[in-house]
Design an enzyme around this catalytic site. Sequence first.
Site, short mmCIF file in Angstrom:
data_model
loop_
_atom_site.label_atom_id
_atom_site.label_comp_id
_atom_site.label_asym_id
_atom_site.label_seq_id
_atom_site.Cartn_x
_atom_site.Cartn_y
_atom_site.Cartn_z
N GLY A 1 56.05 1.47 -28.20
CA GLY A 1 55.02 0.68 -28.84
C GLY A 1 54.75 1.08 -30.28
O GLY A 1 54.51 0.22 -31.13
N THR A 2 54.77 2.37 -30.56
CA THR A 2 54.49 2.83 -31.92
C THR A 2 55.53 2.31 -32.90
O THR A 2 55.19 1.82 -33.99
CB THR A 2 54.42 4.36 -31.97
OG1 THR A 2 53.32 4.81 -31.17
CG2 THR A 2 54.23 4.87 -33.39
N GLN B 1 48.92 -2.42 -23.98
CA GLN B 1 48.06 -2.16 -22.82
C GLN B 1 47.82 -3.39 -21.96
O GLN B 1 47.13 -3.31 -20.95
CB GLN B 1 46.72 -1.59 -23.29
CG GLN B 1 46.80 -0.19 -23.87
CD GLN B 1 47.12 0.87 -22.83
OE1 GLN B 1 47.08 0.62 -21.62
NE2 GLN B 1 47.45 2.07 -23.29
N SER C 1 55.51 -1.74 -24.74
CA SER C 1 56.01 -0.40 -24.46
C SER C 1 56.27 -0.24 -22.97
O SER C 1 55.38 -0.48 -22.14
CB SER C 1 55.01 0.66 -24.92
OG SER C 1 55.49 1.97 -24.69
N HIS D 1 56.74 2.36 -20.84
CA HIS D 1 56.12 3.35 -19.95
C HIS D 1 54.69 3.00 -19.59
O HIS D 1 54.08 3.65 -18.74
CB HIS D 1 56.20 4.76 -20.56
CG HIS D 1 55.24 5.02 -21.68
ND1 HIS D 1 54.11 5.80 -21.51
CD2 HIS D 1 55.24 4.65 -22.97
CE1 HIS D 1 53.47 5.89 -22.66
NE2 HIS D 1 54.13 5.20 -23.56
N THR E 1 71.95 3.46 -32.13
CA THR E 1 72.48 3.21 -30.79
C THR E 1 71.33 3.01 -29.80
O THR E 1 70.38 3.79 -29.76
CB THR E 1 73.35 4.39 -30.33
OG1 THR E 1 74.41 4.57 -31.26
CG2 THR E 1 73.92 4.14 -28.94
N CYS F 1 46.88 9.49 -27.69
CA CYS F 1 47.39 10.08 -28.93
C CYS F 1 46.36 10.96 -29.61
O CYS F 1 46.67 11.66 -30.56
CB CYS F 1 47.85 8.99 -29.88
SG CYS F 1 49.25 8.04 -29.25
#
Length: 386
Positions: free
Chosen positions: A71-72, A181, A201, A203, A239, A327
């Site tokens: 996501g970042t 989220q 994201s 995870h 990659t 974070c």
Amino acid sequence: MKRVYLDHNATCPVDPRVRDAVAPFLEGDFGNPSSVHRFGQAVRAAVERAREQVARLLNADVDEIVFTSGGTESDNLALHGAVRALRQKAERPHVITSAIEHPAVADTAEALKDTGCDVTYLPVTREGLVTPDVLRQALRKETVLVSVMLTNNEIGVIEPVEELVPVAHDAGALFHCDAVQAVGKIPVDVRALGADLVSVSGHKFYALKGAGALYVKRDTPMECFVTGGHQEEGRRGGTENVVGIVGMGRAAELARTEFLQAAPHVAALRDKLEKGILEKIPNVQVNGSRERRVSNTLNVSFKGVDGEAVLISLDLKGVAVSTGSACSSGSVDPSPVLESLGISKEDNKASIRFSLGVGTTEEDIEYVLKVLPSVVKEIRKISMVA
């Protein structure tokens, strides 16, 4: 000791079916997807299958999905990429975002100032909502991009993105939405949202860490800033993280067919937890909107205590929670999100975020409600003595 994990907004456990899907790519299917031989092309097929799975979850076309490291990076690619592509539109490009964005957007917006951009941070209501009128008043002829998240990571509020996008577009600005989220908790239909760029994201919906995606609406101007390769149709060099991408594809499939269906059950457990806290513990307040929020998130201030002390005490009893954005873990600073809601510094530092998942059980909630009152009572007693 019983273990209860209520920090799913920080990360989710990997679904066993995701683990099974990636296993072949840790062994025999190890080729580079850019290679033209059979080893590479077998892996390329798996990457493209995952792209289809993610696109289907978001109601996007496959060529609108760019794989990233999470996501970042997706947020960085959206903001930097769009501003670079539109820099000729204004001498000092103007970017608008909200006061409650994740650091992945907030810090990137700050970095854009160093490149000659002006940035406006929109205030939110006491419930944590950005209103169309506030956005409309902030727009300028130099505005090139608006970035407002779909679901807040700390309080779970769902922003009215469908109402904000037309306001930005009417002013000639692109719209980016951080949906990290939201995916897997509420339906995320990029066509219905209308946003030009949407970050995801893996995870956060039971895939592996290190894989994400950015939806880039066809014909949206965006300049690559991760150079050094031709991957992702020139939009992101390097990659591909095949294991992460394949896992995210499988998780996207599960989110579409299973995880979203679990939302009412998760909401019922969240409401049970909230009701129990309000009944068993005096002097608490629920932060953020209780009407417009995702099913799994509850943010509560236990007045007169230190949130970090509650977190540590619960951890010693086997319960994992958070005091805010993952974070910011370990930070003693008040949450900027709660500060933007007008919550006092004392109540801010007394806040705890509970975030449930599809694997959370009624027994888990009952255990938390059993141990939490005594934890808060003990910490309040110590605070009064001190």
